[in-house]
Design a protein around this motif. Structure first.
Motif, mmCIF file in Angstrom:
data_model
loop_
_atom_site.group_PDB
_atom_site.id
_atom_site.type_symbol
_atom_site.label_atom_id
_atom_site.label_comp_id
_atom_site.label_asym_id
_atom_site.label_seq_id
_atom_site.Cartn_x
_atom_site.Cartn_y
_atom_site.Cartn_z
ATOM 1 N N LYS A 64 37.869 35.980 35.010
ATOM 2 C CA LYS A 64 38.095 37.423 34.847
ATOM 3 C C LYS A 64 39.347 37.674 34.021
ATOM 4 O O LYS A 64 39.358 38.551 33.149
ATOM 5 C CB LYS A 64 38.223 38.093 36.224
ATOM 6 N N GLU A 65 40.410 36.914 34.287
ATOM 7 C CA GLU A 65 41.638 37.066 33.511
ATOM 8 C C GLU A 65 41.414 36.728 32.048
ATOM 9 O O GLU A 65 42.069 37.294 31.163
ATOM 10 C CB GLU A 65 42.739 36.169 34.083
ATOM 11 N N ARG A 67 38.833 37.411 30.391
ATOM 12 C CA ARG A 67 37.950 38.449 29.859
ATOM 13 C C ARG A 67 36.557 37.904 29.524
ATOM 14 O O ARG A 67 35.870 38.406 28.641
ATOM 15 C CB ARG A 67 38.574 39.120 28.620
ATOM 16 N N ILE A 70 33.176 39.927 34.462
ATOM 17 C CA ILE A 70 33.668 41.142 35.096
ATOM 18 C C ILE A 70 32.997 41.279 36.458
ATOM 19 O O ILE A 70 31.844 40.891 36.635
ATOM 20 C CB ILE A 70 33.386 42.384 34.216
ATOM 21 N N ARG A 80 30.622 39.143 30.490
ATOM 22 C CA ARG A 80 30.921 40.317 29.666
ATOM 23 C C ARG A 80 30.133 40.273 28.363
ATOM 24 O O ARG A 80 29.852 39.194 27.822
ATOM 25 C CB ARG A 80 32.412 40.406 29.364
ATOM 26 N N ARG A 83 31.672 38.469 24.647
ATOM 27 C CA ARG A 83 32.243 37.141 24.809
ATOM 28 C C ARG A 83 32.573 36.583 23.423
ATOM 29 O O ARG A 83 32.796 37.329 22.501
ATOM 30 C CB ARG A 83 31.263 36.243 25.581
ATOM 31 N N GLU A 155 41.994 45.070 21.162
ATOM 32 C CA GLU A 155 42.557 43.854 21.738
ATOM 33 C C GLU A 155 43.024 42.930 20.616
ATOM 34 O O GLU A 155 42.333 42.761 19.608
ATOM 35 C CB GLU A 155 41.522 43.129 22.603
#
Length: 261
Positions: A64-65, A67, A70, A80, A83, A155
């Motif tokens: 999760k960290e 990304r 989720i 996600r 990716r 991002e």
């Protein structure tokens, strides 16, 4: 030949939750676990890896960290949609047409992403040794430096540090504190230095402190470092760029055609 459990543990000294995350990460990045698909339940992961509930949760927390997935405790965890992205360097080597943005921005936007570049530094600086060697500079000799942070969908995606011989860059827009329309390939071509050949050297490295901070990395994951040297006529090096991106979020694609002997 079979390998005993003790030998396996000796070969991989990472904690069990890191090893679980590594296996799941590989399945996500290779496409075995597709975007939108739920990961196996905690019960199934516990059985598969012989791990406790707490260990499995720590592994999922890492993903999760990063990304990659989720979800929340007690609910399904899904891969996600955005990716690992594929970057195609050959598609943005050529100069942009008049009035068009830098090709990296154009290519990144083709998939519907919002691409942005932020110029963070313009200076005269002594480059790293491999960059100086690529440009044919003497030890301690300065070059013109332009540093950018490239972002996709808000991002940070890539850190870019481009170096140019001062005899080419001085008194041009390269040394200006503004972005260059069409990017430096367009400008260099207009100055009589058209890009003819680009040579990339790609390596995987542990992130430096600055790279870790600027890319917002979640943990001790490798980054992809590309040293690109651009040559003009007569094999003259006109630009050397160091590009760094998160290895778990991006891959680099090169295409080659088979030549005749």
């Amino acid at each position: 030949m079979s390998v005993s459990g003790n030998e396996e543990e000796a070969a991989d000294r990472r904690s069990l939750h890191e090893r679980i995350a590594a296996d799941l990460r590989d399945e996500i990045m290779s496409g075995d676990l597709e975007p939108g698909v739920s990961l196996p339940s905690t019960v199934r992961l516990k059985e598969r890896f012989g791990a406790s509930n707490a260990t499995v949760q720590k592994a999922l927390h890492l993903l999760k960290e990063e990304r990659l997935v989720i979800g929340r405790a007690g609910a399904s965890v899904t891969v996600r949609d955005h990716r690992q992205r594929t970057m195609r360097p050959a598609s943005y080597m050529a100069p942009a047409a008049s009035g068009e943005p830098y090709r990296w921005l154009t290519e990144a936007s083709r998939s519907g992403a919002r691409a942005h570049s932020a110029l963070v530094e313009v200076a005269e600086a002594v480059p790293p040794t491999d960059v100086a060697d690529a440009l044919g500079l003497r030890r301690g000799e300065a070059a013109a430096l332009r540093r950018q942070v490239l972002s996709i969908d808000g991002e940070p995606a890539e850190l870019v540090a481009s170096y140019y011989p001062l005899e080419i860059a001085r008194e041009t827009a390269i040394t200006g504190q503004r972005r260059i329309p069409g990017g430096t390939p367009t400008l260099l071509a207009s100055l009589g230095y058209p890009p003819r050949l680009s040579v990339d050297r790609v390596s995987a490295r542990v992130a430096t402190q600055e790279q870790y901070r600027l890319l917002g990395l979640p943990g001790d994951l490798p980054v992809l470092r590309t040293l690109r040297v651009v040559f003009s006529d007569h094999d003259r090096p006109i630009e050397a760029t160091v590009m760094v991106k998160a290895g778990h979020l991006y891959e680099v694609q090169y295409e080659f055609s088979s030549g005749s002997a």
